[in-house]
Design a protein around this motif. Sequence first.
Motif, PDB file in Angstrom:
ATOM      1  N   VAL B 187       0.826  -1.220   0.000  1.00  0.00           N
ATOM      2  CA  VAL B 187       0.000   0.000   0.000  1.00  0.00           C
ATOM      3  C   VAL B 187       0.854   1.261   0.000  1.00  0.00           C
ATOM      4  O   VAL B 187       0.620   2.178  -0.785  1.00  0.00           O
ATOM      5  CB  VAL B 187      -0.931   0.035   1.235  1.00  0.00           C
ATOM      6  CG1 VAL B 187      -1.697   1.357   1.295  1.00  0.00           C
ATOM      7  CG2 VAL B 187      -1.890  -1.139   1.205  1.00  0.00           C
ATOM      8  N   THR B 188       1.851   1.302   0.876  1.00  0.00           N
ATOM      9  CA  THR B 188       2.566   2.565   1.083  1.00  0.00           C
ATOM     10  C   THR B 188       3.757   2.738   0.145  1.00  0.00           C
ATOM     11  O   THR B 188       4.284   3.840   0.026  1.00  0.00           O
ATOM     12  CB  THR B 188       3.102   2.662   2.533  1.00  0.00           C
ATOM     13  OG1 THR B 188       3.923   1.512   2.785  1.00  0.00           O
ATOM     14  CG2 THR B 188       1.970   2.695   3.540  1.00  0.00           C
ATOM     15  N   SER B 189       4.145   1.688  -0.527  1.00  0.00           N
ATOM     16  CA  SER B 189       5.369   1.804  -1.320  1.00  0.00           C
ATOM     17  C   SER B 189       5.291   1.112  -2.681  1.00  0.00           C
ATOM     18  O   SER B 189       5.518   1.741  -3.711  1.00  0.00           O
ATOM     19  CB  SER B 189       6.536   1.220  -0.507  1.00  0.00           C
ATOM     20  OG  SER B 189       7.730   1.277  -1.237  1.00  0.00           O
ATOM     21  N   THR B 191       2.817  -0.390  -4.637  1.00  0.00           N
ATOM     22  CA  THR B 191       1.824   0.059  -5.623  1.00  0.00           C
ATOM     23  C   THR B 191       2.072   1.519  -6.040  1.00  0.00           C
ATOM     24  O   THR B 191       2.033   1.812  -7.246  1.00  0.00           O
ATOM     25  CB  THR B 191       0.398  -0.172  -5.098  1.00  0.00           C
ATOM     26  OG1 THR B 191       0.288  -1.548  -4.690  1.00  0.00           O
ATOM     27  CG2 THR B 191      -0.636   0.097  -6.170  1.00  0.00           C
ATOM     28  N   PRO B 192       2.327   2.452  -5.106  1.00  0.00           N
ATOM     29  CA  PRO B 192       2.672   3.808  -5.545  1.00  0.00           C
ATOM     30  C   PRO B 192       3.844   3.852  -6.530  1.00  0.00           C
ATOM     31  O   PRO B 192       3.803   4.596  -7.510  1.00  0.00           O
ATOM     32  CB  PRO B 192       3.036   4.526  -4.232  1.00  0.00           C
ATOM     33  CG  PRO B 192       2.199   3.841  -3.201  1.00  0.00           C
ATOM     34  CD  PRO B 192       2.148   2.387  -3.634  1.00  0.00           C
ATOM     35  N   HIS B 193       4.869   3.052  -6.294  1.00  0.00           N
ATOM     36  CA  HIS B 193       5.987   3.038  -7.245  1.00  0.00           C
ATOM     37  C   HIS B 193       5.539   2.520  -8.607  1.00  0.00           C
ATOM     38  O   HIS B 193       5.892   3.085  -9.639  1.00  0.00           O
ATOM     39  CB  HIS B 193       7.149   2.193  -6.699  1.00  0.00           C
ATOM     40  CG  HIS B 193       8.092   2.966  -5.834  1.00  0.00           C
ATOM     41  ND1 HIS B 193       7.833   3.233  -4.507  1.00  0.00           N
ATOM     42  CD2 HIS B 193       9.294   3.553  -6.088  1.00  0.00           C
ATOM     43  CE1 HIS B 193       8.831   3.933  -3.995  1.00  0.00           C
ATOM     44  NE2 HIS B 193       9.735   4.144  -4.930  1.00  0.00           N
ATOM     45  N   LEU B 194       4.750   1.450  -8.622  1.00  0.00           N
ATOM     46  CA  LEU B 194       4.326   0.901  -9.911  1.00  0.00           C
ATOM     47  C   LEU B 194       3.500   1.911 -10.697  1.00  0.00           C
ATOM     48  O   LEU B 194       3.647   2.072 -11.913  1.00  0.00           O
ATOM     49  CB  LEU B 194       3.526  -0.395  -9.714  1.00  0.00           C
ATOM     50  CG  LEU B 194       3.318  -1.155 -11.021  1.00  0.00           C
ATOM     51  CD1 LEU B 194       4.609  -1.806 -11.484  1.00  0.00           C
ATOM     52  CD2 LEU B 194       2.214  -2.191 -10.904  1.00  0.00           C
ATOM     53  N   ILE B 195       2.628   2.604  -9.997  1.00  0.00           N
ATOM     54  CA  ILE B 195       1.764   3.593 -10.635  1.00  0.00           C
ATOM     55  C   ILE B 195       2.583   4.768 -11.164  1.00  0.00           C
ATOM     56  O   ILE B 195       2.343   5.272 -12.265  1.00  0.00           O
ATOM     57  CB  ILE B 195       0.704   4.055  -9.612  1.00  0.00           C
ATOM     58  CG1 ILE B 195      -0.268   2.910  -9.363  1.00  0.00           C
ATOM     59  CG2 ILE B 195      -0.011   5.289 -10.091  1.00  0.00           C
ATOM     60  CD1 ILE B 195      -1.101   3.117  -8.129  1.00  0.00           C
ATOM     61  N   ALA B 196       3.564   5.186 -10.385  1.00  0.00           N
ATOM     62  CA  ALA B 196       4.427   6.284 -10.836  1.00  0.00           C
ATOM     63  C   ALA B 196       5.206   5.867 -12.077  1.00  0.00           C
ATOM     64  O   ALA B 196       5.279   6.618 -13.060  1.00  0.00           O
ATOM     65  CB  ALA B 196       5.380   6.698  -9.713  1.00  0.00           C
ATOM     66  N   TYR B 197       5.770   4.664 -12.050  1.00  0.00           N
ATOM     67  CA  TYR B 197       6.473   4.156 -13.233  1.00  0.00           C
ATOM     68  C   TYR B 197       5.532   4.134 -14.437  1.00  0.00           C
ATOM     69  O   TYR B 197       5.906   4.510 -15.554  1.00  0.00           O
ATOM     70  CB  TYR B 197       6.988   2.737 -12.974  1.00  0.00           C
ATOM     71  CG  TYR B 197       8.314   2.640 -12.254  1.00  0.00           C
ATOM     72  CD1 TYR B 197       9.473   3.195 -12.795  1.00  0.00           C
ATOM     73  CD2 TYR B 197       8.438   1.949 -11.046  1.00  0.00           C
ATOM     74  CE1 TYR B 197      10.701   3.079 -12.140  1.00  0.00           C
ATOM     75  CE2 TYR B 197       9.662   1.829 -10.390  1.00  0.00           C
ATOM     76  CZ  TYR B 197      10.786   2.392 -10.937  1.00  0.00           C
ATOM     77  OH  TYR B 197      11.996   2.277 -10.294  1.00  0.00           O
ATOM     78  N   PHE B 225       5.808  12.504  -9.757  1.00  0.00           N
ATOM     79  CA  PHE B 225       5.839  11.074 -10.060  1.00  0.00           C
ATOM     80  C   PHE B 225       7.206  10.624 -10.532  1.00  0.00           C
ATOM     81  O   PHE B 225       7.579   9.467 -10.375  1.00  0.00           O
ATOM     82  CB  PHE B 225       4.845  10.737 -11.177  1.00  0.00           C
ATOM     83  CG  PHE B 225       3.420  10.711 -10.732  1.00  0.00           C
ATOM     84  CD1 PHE B 225       2.793  11.840 -10.254  1.00  0.00           C
ATOM     85  CD2 PHE B 225       2.699   9.541 -10.802  1.00  0.00           C
ATOM     86  CE1 PHE B 225       1.472  11.801  -9.854  1.00  0.00           C
ATOM     87  CE2 PHE B 225       1.377   9.495 -10.392  1.00  0.00           C
ATOM     88  CZ  PHE B 225       0.766  10.629  -9.923  1.00  0.00           C
ATOM     89  N   ILE B 228      10.041   9.088  -7.807  1.00  0.00           N
ATOM     90  CA  ILE B 228      10.091   7.686  -7.400  1.00  0.00           C
ATOM     91  C   ILE B 228      10.216   6.757  -8.616  1.00  0.00           C
ATOM     92  O   ILE B 228      10.697   5.643  -8.490  1.00  0.00           O
ATOM     93  CB  ILE B 228       8.959   7.269  -6.423  1.00  0.00           C
ATOM     94  CG1 ILE B 228       7.569   7.398  -7.011  1.00  0.00           C
ATOM     95  CG2 ILE B 228       9.041   8.061  -5.131  1.00  0.00           C
ATOM     96  CD1 ILE B 228       6.464   6.934  -6.029  1.00  0.00           C
ATOM     97  N   ALA B 229       9.826   7.255  -9.791  1.00  0.00           N
ATOM     98  CA  ALA B 229      10.003   6.441 -10.998  1.00  0.00           C
ATOM     99  C   ALA B 229      11.441   6.492 -11.511  1.00  0.00           C
ATOM    100  O   ALA B 229      11.747   5.936 -12.558  1.00  0.00           O
ATOM    101  CB  ALA B 229       9.030   6.886 -12.085  1.00  0.00           C
ATOM    102  N   LEU B 251      -3.335  -3.447  -6.312  1.00  0.00           N
ATOM    103  CA  LEU B 251      -3.589  -2.954  -7.670  1.00  0.00           C
ATOM    104  C   LEU B 251      -5.044  -3.164  -8.068  1.00  0.00           C
ATOM    105  O   LEU B 251      -5.651  -2.320  -8.734  1.00  0.00           O
ATOM    106  CB  LEU B 251      -2.693  -3.683  -8.674  1.00  0.00           C
ATOM    107  CG  LEU B 251      -1.343  -3.074  -8.959  1.00  0.00           C
ATOM    108  CD1 LEU B 251      -0.576  -3.960  -9.930  1.00  0.00           C
ATOM    109  CD2 LEU B 251      -1.503  -1.661  -9.543  1.00  0.00           C
TER     110      LEU B 251
END
Lengths: 305, 305
Positions: B187-189, B191-197, B225, B228-229, B251
């Motif tokens: 949740v905190t890391s 998925t946010p990274h995947l979405i930013a990528y 974004f 982190i990407a 996701l």
Amino acid sequence: MTKIYNRVALIGLGLIASSMAWGIKRGGLAAEVTGYARSAETRETAREIGLCDQVFDSAAEAVKDADLVVLCVPVGVMGQVAAEIAPDLKAGATVSDVGSVKRQVIADVAPHLPDNVHFVPAHPLAGTEHSGPTSGFAELFDNRWSLIVPPADADRVAVDKVISFWEGLGSNVEEMDPDHHDLVLAVTSHTPHLIAYTMVGVADDLRRVSESEVIKYSASGFRDFTRIAASDPTMWRDVFLNNKDATLEILGRFTEELFALQRAIRRGDGDHLHDYFTRTRSIRRGIIEAGQDTDAPDFGRGKAT
Amino acid sequence: MTKIYNRVALIGLGLIASSMAWGIKRGGLAAEVTGYARSAETRETAREIGLCDQVFDSAAEAVKDADLVVLCVPVGVMGQVAAEIAPDLKAGATVSDVGSVKRQVIADVAPHLPDNVHFVPAHPLAGTEHSGPTSGFAELFDNRWSLIVPPADADRVAVDKVISFWEGLGSNVEEMDPDHHDLVLAVTSHTPHLIAYTMVGVADDLRRVSESEVIKYSASGFRDFTRIAASDPTMWRDVFLNNKDATLEILGRFTEELFALQRAIRRGDGDHLHDYFTRTRSIRRGIIEAGQDTDAPDFGRGKAT
């Protein structure tokens, strides 16, 4: 700096207008700045902090005798505000705006304006997650881009004055047509905001991970999303409702790519993931080289206190 | 600070290990720090900048006589590295790691370790978008959380020493079980990274908006974004391959919410959008109050130069 307008009227006194007011003062861009906000509380605050030379209780009074009138209200009420001020606009005045969507704003505003005023829509690409009349600062537009989206038959002198005005506020300026503007913003701003809002909402909603855990452990990536997901809800509601086509198009592309990555995770296709993650690094370098972000680790955030 | 271990060995010399090396020195947490990296170039750089007391050309030499061995390599090679060092571990030593995934790492590493060493997995929730041996700094872990994920039958004295070690590096420490850890991080890391990528990849791929436009106009949201990407592709590939279940679950929740918002945009349901965007503001306030981010506008980014 040279004075560009005699009187500038700011309609709506949020983050952008208050930054413009301080920026106009800094640059000596106008002899006088007047302001109006719908909320009595906002007007009162603006008066207390000396945001404009005069804050009026009606938009009509604020635009009277103004050479430049800038609509700084949410995109969804631009048309209504244009209708309200139209009878009181000075002949020869220029009306501009700062809306994040251009095609719909032009369609909403232009029909209300009398023939003897110039309409030169604009959009400064600058902001922070804070809002309201106390959130503004003169440096907001420094080295940021402002896009000017004039109609095909626009008066060149009026357009050039708006360009000089934004340059005076510290911006770099480019002209663009409304449809391309809306697509570019869907990619660089609207879709990223929607995705950030979504991710923060999911984290908030997940009962198996407590809110305090989400907050405590946010430094592992999540917190970067929360900044833009803390932006003004009314402004962003209006952006999505008024840039529907471009946003839905980019969202479609986004989910397509996300599903491809999701499938790679499910199938254990490490090469697909590694290739994708390598490609995205170079854009960051471009942004830093263009002076649009800092290379300091973690955005150079101050040490947590 | 009191010395906690006599000799600490860092296997892998990237951002986390190099920050640990400087942090150990700052806190006087060990009499000696040894290091090893697979790449000769990394070892050479580490020696040049004086990162450890000794940098060895093999993992076996580096772990010899070490009281604490910390595996700081991508999650996907943890098991292989554990197998490599196992014969040379000192009796009574503690093996730990800094992997972003815990269930799979424990499954990969534990079987290789001899019975006479303690295994105390850990995960410091800290990082920047930079990587490699020169990217570390002693303050990285200050006021960040480190999660300790000991097996049920772990030796309490060994666990408490690892806790003291991370506290000595500046962290707050919490214990957690592996499955909950992996969900919280999804949740905190993750998925946010995947979405930013994904978002950065979409922008890069879109032919109708040029890369130079994406870069120039990134300050309108997109650039948040890209940070982190820009993180290490190998590390992140391994995270997703090894935290598959939790990432796919989150996701799924994310796309469900995104589709609901997309539908609201298509149907013009402004209330749904406004309610959602209002709710997400409070999490940001919580993060700032918890000292996990700055309230300065734009993360307090320095003025663009």
